[in-house]
Design a protein around this motif. Structure first.
Motif, PDB file in Angstrom:
ATOM      1  N   VAL A  89       0.840  -1.204   0.000  1.00  0.00           N
ATOM      2  CA  VAL A  89       0.000   0.000   0.000  1.00  0.00           C
ATOM      3  C   VAL A  89       0.872   1.249   0.000  1.00  0.00           C
ATOM      4  CG1 VAL A  89      -1.847   1.260   1.155  1.00  0.00           C
ATOM      5  CG2 VAL A  89      -1.860  -1.233   1.176  1.00  0.00           C
ATOM      6  N   ASN A  90       1.944   1.239   0.776  1.00  0.00           N
ATOM      7  CA  ASN A  90       2.877   2.370   0.758  1.00  0.00           C
ATOM      8  C   ASN A  90       3.466   2.576  -0.625  1.00  0.00           C
ATOM      9  OD1 ASN A  90       2.963   3.589   3.326  1.00  0.00           O
ATOM     10  ND2 ASN A  90       4.193   1.921   4.168  1.00  0.00           N
ATOM     11  N   ARG A  91       3.799   1.469  -1.292  1.00  0.00           N
ATOM     12  CA  ARG A  91       4.413   1.578  -2.628  1.00  0.00           C
ATOM     13  C   ARG A  91       3.445   2.215  -3.613  1.00  0.00           C
ATOM     14  NH1 ARG A  91       6.483   3.098  -6.038  1.00  0.00           N
ATOM     15  NH2 ARG A  91       7.979   2.248  -7.543  1.00  0.00           N
ATOM     16  N   ILE A  92       2.193   1.810  -3.571  1.00  0.00           N
ATOM     17  CA  ILE A  92       1.200   2.409  -4.464  1.00  0.00           C
ATOM     18  C   ILE A  92       0.986   3.876  -4.103  1.00  0.00           C
ATOM     19  CG2 ILE A  92      -1.190   2.297  -5.265  1.00  0.00           C
ATOM     20  CD1 ILE A  92      -1.154  -0.704  -4.534  1.00  0.00           C
ATOM     21  N   HIS A  93       0.938   4.162  -2.801  1.00  0.00           N
ATOM     22  CA  HIS A  93       0.655   5.516  -2.338  1.00  0.00           C
ATOM     23  C   HIS A  93       1.759   6.495  -2.737  1.00  0.00           C
ATOM     24  CE1 HIS A  93      -0.053   8.718   0.794  1.00  0.00           C
ATOM     25  NE2 HIS A  93      -1.300   8.483   0.387  1.00  0.00           N
ATOM     26  N   LYS A  94       3.013   6.029  -2.765  1.00  0.00           N
ATOM     27  CA  LYS A  94       4.137   6.909  -3.092  1.00  0.00           C
ATOM     28  C   LYS A  94       4.255   7.192  -4.589  1.00  0.00           C
ATOM     29  CE  LYS A  94       6.989   5.660   0.908  1.00  0.00           C
ATOM     30  NZ  LYS A  94       8.226   4.963   1.367  1.00  0.00           N
ATOM     31  N   ALA A  95       3.587   6.399  -5.403  1.00  0.00           N
ATOM     32  CA  ALA A  95       3.677   6.591  -6.851  1.00  0.00           C
ATOM     33  C   ALA A  95       3.072   7.936  -7.250  1.00  0.00           C
ATOM     34  CB  ALA A  95       2.956   5.457  -7.576  1.00  0.00           C
ATOM     35  N   ASP A  96       3.712   8.627  -8.188  1.00  0.00           N
ATOM     36  CA  ASP A  96       3.188   9.912  -8.664  1.00  0.00           C
ATOM     37  C   ASP A  96       1.813   9.747  -9.301  1.00  0.00           C
ATOM     38  OD1 ASP A  96       5.444  11.295  -7.830  1.00  0.00           O
ATOM     39  OD2 ASP A  96       6.484  11.007  -9.741  1.00  0.00           O
ATOM     40  N   ASP A  97       1.635   8.653 -10.009  1.00  0.00           N
ATOM     41  CA  ASP A  97       0.354   8.346 -10.653  1.00  0.00           C
ATOM     42  C   ASP A  97      -0.062   6.953 -10.187  1.00  0.00           C
ATOM     43  OD1 ASP A  97      -1.728   7.585 -12.399  1.00  0.00           O
ATOM     44  OD2 ASP A  97      -0.961   8.874 -13.991  1.00  0.00           O
ATOM     45  N   HIS A  98      -0.995   6.894  -9.239  1.00  0.00           N
ATOM     46  CA  HIS A  98      -1.387   5.614  -8.646  1.00  0.00           C
ATOM     47  C   HIS A  98      -1.919   4.633  -9.691  1.00  0.00           C
ATOM     48  CE1 HIS A  98      -0.881   7.933  -5.069  1.00  0.00           C
ATOM     49  NE2 HIS A  98      -2.013   8.602  -5.197  1.00  0.00           N
ATOM     50  N   LEU A  99      -2.714   5.141 -10.622  1.00  0.00           N
ATOM     51  CA  LEU A  99      -3.327   4.241 -11.597  1.00  0.00           C
ATOM     52  C   LEU A  99      -2.305   3.754 -12.620  1.00  0.00           C
ATOM     53  CD1 LEU A  99      -6.813   5.905 -12.219  1.00  0.00           C
ATOM     54  CD2 LEU A  99      -6.073   4.319 -10.434  1.00  0.00           C
ATOM     55  N   LYS A 100      -1.350   4.583 -12.958  1.00  0.00           N
ATOM     56  CA  LYS A 100      -0.293   4.161 -13.868  1.00  0.00           C
ATOM     57  C   LYS A 100       0.533   3.050 -13.231  1.00  0.00           C
ATOM     58  CE  LYS A 100       3.402   5.993 -16.821  1.00  0.00           C
ATOM     59  NZ  LYS A 100       4.146   7.228 -17.222  1.00  0.00           N
ATOM     60  N   PHE A 101       0.780   3.164 -11.925  1.00  0.00           N
ATOM     61  CA  PHE A 101       1.500   2.129 -11.197  1.00  0.00           C
ATOM     62  C   PHE A 101       0.728   0.816 -11.241  1.00  0.00           C
ATOM     63  CE2 PHE A 101       2.452  -0.294  -7.372  1.00  0.00           C
ATOM     64  CZ  PHE A 101       3.837  -0.274  -7.340  1.00  0.00           C
ATOM     65  N   LEU A 102      -0.584   0.873 -10.982  1.00  0.00           N
ATOM     66  CA  LEU A 102      -1.399  -0.340 -11.021  1.00  0.00           C
ATOM     67  C   LEU A 102      -1.467  -0.914 -12.432  1.00  0.00           C
ATOM     68  CD1 LEU A 102      -4.367   0.623  -8.667  1.00  0.00           C
ATOM     69  CD2 LEU A 102      -2.577  -1.068  -8.229  1.00  0.00           C
ATOM     70  N   ASN A 103      -1.530  -0.049 -13.429  1.00  0.00           N
ATOM     71  CA  ASN A 103      -1.567  -0.506 -14.821  1.00  0.00           C
ATOM     72  C   ASN A 103      -0.328  -1.333 -15.152  1.00  0.00           C
ATOM     73  OD1 ASN A 103      -0.530   0.244 -17.835  1.00  0.00           O
ATOM     74  ND2 ASN A 103      -2.737  -0.014 -17.798  1.00  0.00           N
ATOM     75  N   TYR A 104       0.820  -0.905 -14.628  1.00  0.00           N
ATOM     76  CA  TYR A 104       2.069  -1.623 -14.882  1.00  0.00           C
ATOM     77  C   TYR A 104       1.986  -3.048 -14.345  1.00  0.00           C
ATOM     78  CZ  TYR A 104       7.077  -2.701 -14.767  1.00  0.00           C
ATOM     79  OH  TYR A 104       8.306  -3.286 -14.940  1.00  0.00           O
ATOM     80  N   PHE A 105       1.358  -3.224 -13.188  1.00  0.00           N
ATOM     81  CA  PHE A 105       1.291  -4.546 -12.573  1.00  0.00           C
ATOM     82  C   PHE A 105       0.069  -5.348 -13.009  1.00  0.00           C
ATOM     83  CE2 PHE A 105       4.538  -2.820  -9.815  1.00  0.00           C
ATOM     84  CZ  PHE A 105       5.356  -3.922  -9.650  1.00  0.00           C
TER      85      PHE A 105
END
Length: 355
Positions: A312-328
């Protein structure tokens, strides 16, 4: 024009029917229940908006699904592990809440009406044998039930909110959620194993949410359901095409499945219309996402078992949360490296087969 017979009037079957009827086919849907959405009772579900770069509502238009159903976009949400609360603000809607069931404002009824307007014949309280159907859209496979939900739906004066809870007392290896939109809400626990414990887990979910929020609940009723996952993904058996959960299509990490259901129905219809190999089309479209889902489930269960704060911390620190999730949510080099380990682990645990 050729007649096509579809077994099941869920989103996948209705999507196929809509696209076939648009191309002039005579379509008959056979639904064993008395109406669409009979598995649901006004429950909220999310149309996730991160697994593709394009907004999910625009994707629906691409597959000829009219967005004539009620939806609530959520750009803000909260995630808690019962100890800490993370607030997320996204650059576009993280998901759209839609209602499921047979009432007028649900996604299911909207799809039914679109099909009926195009001349599709929907035969309620009727069924046919699978080998008589061109398209099988019968929902979760009985021996592939890997997720179960238990919860409540209610009316409330509380403000709109979307809260995810990742806590093993509330949902071991799963998650719980609290969704409120326009005076109505849904609270539930979702488990991926040990379903016999779901009632005790939901009691913990209720306790945690009531401790954290001043919830004013009325007209409370129970809800629940199951979800099917499979990496076998049999898209074709004999002359019949399998779509949606009947094909084992479901997000193995968090259980999102509406977009996959509608897309698989579209692909099945296009394969009939264009004379293409549906098995190959579906495998090409879904394979990477399915493999990514398996790896994500493996990582979730193997490395998030303490308090889930790392991910959750890793997702929260991402500049673009949805872009981070899209990658995974789409197979990348990390997934390709981990997939053999994930497959062995999940095959042993869930008795699933390789893609």
């Amino acid at each position: 024009m050729e007649r096509v017979r579809i077994l099941g009037a869920g989103p996948a079957g209705l999507s196929a029917a809509i696209n076939l009827a648009r191309s002039g086919y005579n379509v008959d849907i056979f639904e064993k229940n008395e109406d669409v959405g009979s598995r649901f009772h006004g429950d909220f579900q999310g149309l996730e908006n991160w697994s593709d770069e394009k907004d999910v509502l625009e994707l629906f238009k691409d597959i000829h699904i009219n967005v004539n159903f009620k939806y609530n976009p959520f750009l803000e949400l909260k995630i808690s592990n019962a100890t800490k609360m993370w607030n997320f603000k996204c650059k576009r809607p993280a998901f759209y809440l839609v209602k499921r069931g047979s009432s007028e404002e649900t996604l299911d009824t909207a799809l039914k009406n679109q099909a009926l307007d195009l001349g599709v014949n929907v035969h309620f309280n009727e069924t046919i044998h699978e080998n008589e159907a061109d398209i099988i859209a019968t929902g979760p496979i009985k021996d592939k039930i890997y997720a179960a939900a238990k919860g409540i739906i209610f009316n409330t004066s509380s403000q709109n909110m979307a809260v995810g809870l990742v806590n093993n007392n509330a949902a071991l290896n799963g998650y719980s959620y609290l969704l409120i939109a326009d005076g109505q809400g849904c609270m539930a626990t979702v488990l991926f194993n040990k379903f016999n414990n779901i009632s005790s887990h939901f009691k913990q979910t209720e306790r945690i949410f009531n401790d954290k929020f001043d919830l004013d609940l009325s007209e409370i009723s129970n809800m629940g359901g199951v979800g099917g996952f499979s990496s076998e993904n049999v898209f074709k058996r004999g002359n019949s095409f399998y779509v949606g959960e009947a094909a084992g299509l479901q997000d193995f990490l968090w259980g999102f499945g509406i977009k996959s259901a509608l897309t698989s129905g579209y692909l099945a219809a296009k394969s009939i219309i264009d004379g293409k190999d549906y098995q190959k089309c579906a495998e090409k479209f879904f394979e990477d996402k399915l493999k990514a889902g398996m790896v994500n489930r493996y990582l979730w269960e193997r490395f998030c078992f303490l308090d889930y704060s790392f991910i959750v911390n890793r997702i929260h620190k991402a500049d673009d949360h949805l872009k981070f999730l899209n990658y995974f949510y789409n197979a990348n080099f990390i997934h390709k490296i981990i997939y053999p380990f994930a497959h062995r682990y999940l095959k042993k645990k869930y008795e699933i087969l390789s893609i």
